[in-house]
Scaffold this motif. Sequence first.
Motif, PDB file in Angstrom:
ATOM      1  N   GLU A   1       0.811  -1.226   0.000  1.00  0.00           N
ATOM      2  CA  GLU A   1       0.000   0.000   0.000  1.00  0.00           C
ATOM      3  C   GLU A   1       0.845   1.277   0.000  1.00  0.00           C
ATOM      4  N   VAL A   2       2.168   1.134  -0.003  1.00  0.00           N
ATOM      5  CA  VAL A   2       3.022   2.319   0.101  1.00  0.00           C
ATOM      6  C   VAL A   2       2.943   3.175  -1.159  1.00  0.00           C
ATOM      7  N   ALA A   3       3.159   2.570  -2.329  1.00  0.00           N
ATOM      8  CA  ALA A   3       3.170   3.338  -3.578  1.00  0.00           C
ATOM      9  C   ALA A   3       1.799   3.933  -3.887  1.00  0.00           C
ATOM     10  N   SER A   4       0.751   3.189  -3.601  1.00  0.00           N
ATOM     11  CA  SER A   4      -0.606   3.679  -3.883  1.00  0.00           C
ATOM     12  C   SER A   4      -0.970   4.843  -2.976  1.00  0.00           C
ATOM     13  N   THR A   5      -0.642   4.726  -1.690  1.00  0.00           N
ATOM     14  CA  THR A   5      -0.965   5.785  -0.742  1.00  0.00           C
ATOM     15  C   THR A   5      -0.079   7.009  -0.948  1.00  0.00           C
ATOM     16  N   CYS A   6       1.153   6.787  -1.392  1.00  0.00           N
ATOM     17  CA  CYS A   6       2.045   7.904  -1.721  1.00  0.00           C
ATOM     18  C   CYS A   6       1.437   8.736  -2.856  1.00  0.00           C
ATOM     19  N   ASN A   7       0.899   8.073  -3.876  1.00  0.00           N
ATOM     20  CA  ASN A   7       0.240   8.793  -4.966  1.00  0.00           C
ATOM     21  C   ASN A   7      -0.948   9.610  -4.467  1.00  0.00           C
ATOM     22  N   GLU A   8      -1.721   9.034  -3.566  1.00  0.00           N
ATOM     23  CA  GLU A   8      -2.860   9.775  -3.000  1.00  0.00           C
ATOM     24  C   GLU A   8      -2.388  11.015  -2.244  1.00  0.00           C
ATOM     25  N   ALA A   9      -1.298  10.863  -1.491  1.00  0.00           N
ATOM     26  CA  ALA A   9      -0.765  12.000  -0.735  1.00  0.00           C
ATOM     27  C   ALA A   9      -0.312  13.118  -1.671  1.00  0.00           C
ATOM     28  N   LEU A  10       0.315  12.725  -2.792  1.00  0.00           N
ATOM     29  CA  LEU A  10       0.768  13.725  -3.764  1.00  0.00           C
ATOM     30  C   LEU A  10      -0.419  14.404  -4.448  1.00  0.00           C
ATOM     31  N   LEU A  11      -1.482  13.640  -4.711  1.00  0.00           N
ATOM     32  CA  LEU A  11      -2.687  14.235  -5.304  1.00  0.00           C
ATOM     33  C   LEU A  11      -3.325  15.226  -4.344  1.00  0.00           C
ATOM     34  N   LEU A  12      -3.425  14.849  -3.074  1.00  0.00           N
ATOM     35  CA  LEU A  12      -4.005  15.754  -2.095  1.00  0.00           C
ATOM     36  C   LEU A  12      -3.172  17.030  -1.984  1.00  0.00           C
TER      37      LEU A  12
ATOM     38  N   LYS B   1     -12.557  27.949  -0.045  1.00  0.00           N
ATOM     39  CA  LYS B   1     -12.542  27.571   1.377  1.00  0.00           C
ATOM     40  C   LYS B   1     -13.207  26.218   1.618  1.00  0.00           C
ATOM     41  N   MET B   2     -14.380  25.986   1.037  1.00  0.00           N
ATOM     42  CA  MET B   2     -15.107  24.743   1.295  1.00  0.00           C
ATOM     43  C   MET B   2     -14.424  23.545   0.642  1.00  0.00           C
ATOM     44  N   LYS B   3     -13.845  23.769  -0.541  1.00  0.00           N
ATOM     45  CA  LYS B   3     -13.136  22.669  -1.183  1.00  0.00           C
ATOM     46  C   LYS B   3     -11.900  22.291  -0.366  1.00  0.00           C
ATOM     47  N   ARG B   4     -11.212  23.321   0.146  1.00  0.00           N
ATOM     48  CA  ARG B   4     -10.034  23.049   0.958  1.00  0.00           C
ATOM     49  C   ARG B   4     -10.432  22.302   2.242  1.00  0.00           C
ATOM     50  N   ALA B   5     -11.513  22.728   2.859  1.00  0.00           N
ATOM     51  CA  ALA B   5     -11.994  22.050   4.066  1.00  0.00           C
ATOM     52  C   ALA B   5     -12.372  20.603   3.765  1.00  0.00           C
ATOM     53  N   TYR B   6     -13.021  20.392   2.634  1.00  0.00           N
ATOM     54  CA  TYR B   6     -13.410  19.033   2.232  1.00  0.00           C
ATOM     55  C   TYR B   6     -12.177  18.145   2.065  1.00  0.00           C
ATOM     56  N   LEU B   7     -11.144  18.685   1.410  1.00  0.00           N
ATOM     57  CA  LEU B   7      -9.911  17.922   1.186  1.00  0.00           C
ATOM     58  C   LEU B   7      -9.200  17.612   2.506  1.00  0.00           C
ATOM     59  N   LEU B   8      -9.160  18.585   3.402  1.00  0.00           N
ATOM     60  CA  LEU B   8      -8.534  18.351   4.710  1.00  0.00           C
ATOM     61  C   LEU B   8      -9.297  17.296   5.497  1.00  0.00           C
ATOM     62  N   ASN B   9     -10.629  17.359   5.437  1.00  0.00           N
ATOM     63  CA  ASN B   9     -11.434  16.355   6.124  1.00  0.00           C
ATOM     64  C   ASN B   9     -11.196  14.972   5.532  1.00  0.00           C
ATOM     65  N   HIS B  10     -11.036  14.917   4.211  1.00  0.00           N
ATOM     66  CA  HIS B  10     -10.740  13.659   3.530  1.00  0.00           C
ATOM     67  C   HIS B  10      -9.449  13.054   4.087  1.00  0.00           C
TER      68      HIS B  10
END
Length: 605
Positions: free
Chosen positions: A423-434, A444-453
């Motif tokens: 799960e390292v490479a897959s989760t690393c990609n998610e972190a880079l996307l975020l 503001k709301m999109k940023r809050a949504y992403l942080l909550n994600h």
Amino acid sequence: MAEPEKRGAVPTRSEIADKYKWRLEDIYPNQEAWDKEAAEVGPLVEQLTALAGHLAESAETLCKAFQLSDQINERATRLLNYAHRKKDENNANSTYQALADRAMALLIQAESARAFFVPEVLQIPEDRIRTFLEEDEGLRLYKFILEDMFRHKPHVLSAAEERLLAMAGEMAETPSEIFTMFNDADTRFPMVKDEDGSEVELTHGRYSRLMESTKRDVRKGAFEALYGTYRKHINTLAATYAANVKKDIFYARARKYNSSREAALDDDNVPTSVYDNLIAAVHEALPTLHKYMELRKRVLGLDELHMYDLYTPLVPDLKLTIPYEEAVETVKAAIQPLGEDYVKHASEGLASGWVDVFETQGKASGAYSAGVYGVHPFILLNYQERLNDMFTLAHELGHAMHSYYSSHAQPFVYAHYTIFVAEVASTCNEALLLHHLLQTTDDKMKRAYLLNHQLEGIRATLIRQTMFAEFEKLAHDYAMQGGALTPDWLMETYYGLNQTYYGAACHVDKDIEIEWARIPHFYNAFYVYKYATGISAATALSQKILEEGQPAVERYLTFLKSGGSDYPINQLKAAGVDMTSPEPVRTTLKLFGERLEEFSKLLES
């Protein structure tokens, strides 16, 4: 043909444009080619079994046996891969149901043919093996495999004892099978109210959706209905789980391990200190989780936060529509920090038959990536144009690129990476996307949504899975010391862990004491901790990539290329993350605290 219509019936496969389908003809151009390769497995199996009893005769014979084993396994897994991918295109297609059955039969035949291999190798004196390695250049490829076999030698029994353990294998799976039948086949949950006030039958799938409802009575009703059902069968479920724990302890003792946990971790050569460090690091950070619970209570406007309030979103769902092509371009932009080579191969793969994009009638649900050695990876999606679907694309592309680099850099025998690093490479990609999305939005709301994600991802994958891991440790230790895993002990222990983890900010409902009884992963003991270590390693690596640039990228690509050629702890250490230390876990939990602070300011500003 183009993208499927946004509404209406689920399209058939023929209604989807070819550019949105994976290209399985890259594995076999037609059925005749599959049949031809399938016919080649039998003679190879005969050649291998003919070597039984002769492995100690010469380095050449031992090398030949390894090579034959690889050839058989490579062909059998390629045949199975093609059959399963075809079946997943449409599970109602009986032709590919039958093909998958044929492929599995071939794989079982191949595994049976190799059953003699390891016990016979371990009968060869180690000094003779060392001489063989000096004599035969081809055999040196298998040096790591041989070393790992001999590392396990103290836990390998006599031939007669091994036969007895093998004979008991099917019986040992009984607790897991009983639980699966109870949980997936026999259990019926009551009717509950959904968001619209309609009566619906509660199911495992609907439960997750209902727990995200904005209506509290819907969440509470689903929660009480689910756990009320499990409570009615608590004695059976406790006995079933206790039997599974006893099975783990039996095998650990039979193989001369100090504990069932040590036995489980030894497959990856992971010291138990990694497990202990994980639990200790999460306990250090529990005050931050308690702050998150306080924030959740305030944002939801509750006098008392209950366990059924933990999954409803704190930010309204963003009604973003993200066409697939836009998602691809966004993901490609997000992975730019991984360098030109990574982006080039990922872009080529996304454009050349790696991905099966849209939902069609009979298609397998969910998402996955499957590597095919000598061909390329294949990614199954059921893309619905939501933000989460874009994260799924990034996740599965990470898996695919790990498979791509491993299979191009390693011979077949070392091309497959272990679950510990999966799960390292897959989760690393998610972190880079975020990171990319946060860097490119001022909303503001999109940023809050992403942080909550991200907060929910860390809570669910790192903190909650560690609580599960701690429960497993306590249960196995107690049983190993002669304690009885009664319903009362299991419920009290699990309830106490929830109190510790969620703190005074959360009212820990009595029903949560039964949650352990519905977790399928507990029947595959000491597995869930890998989710927690995986997200920790991925977060630490993504931060190094973003902060250090090229040196960190080069270490990361070396890790992706290493496949299964070393133990996972060593592979991650070479990438720049030492999982024998609690620091990667602390790094992720520190990020959790920083994101929580920003999220809190956004919501309360």
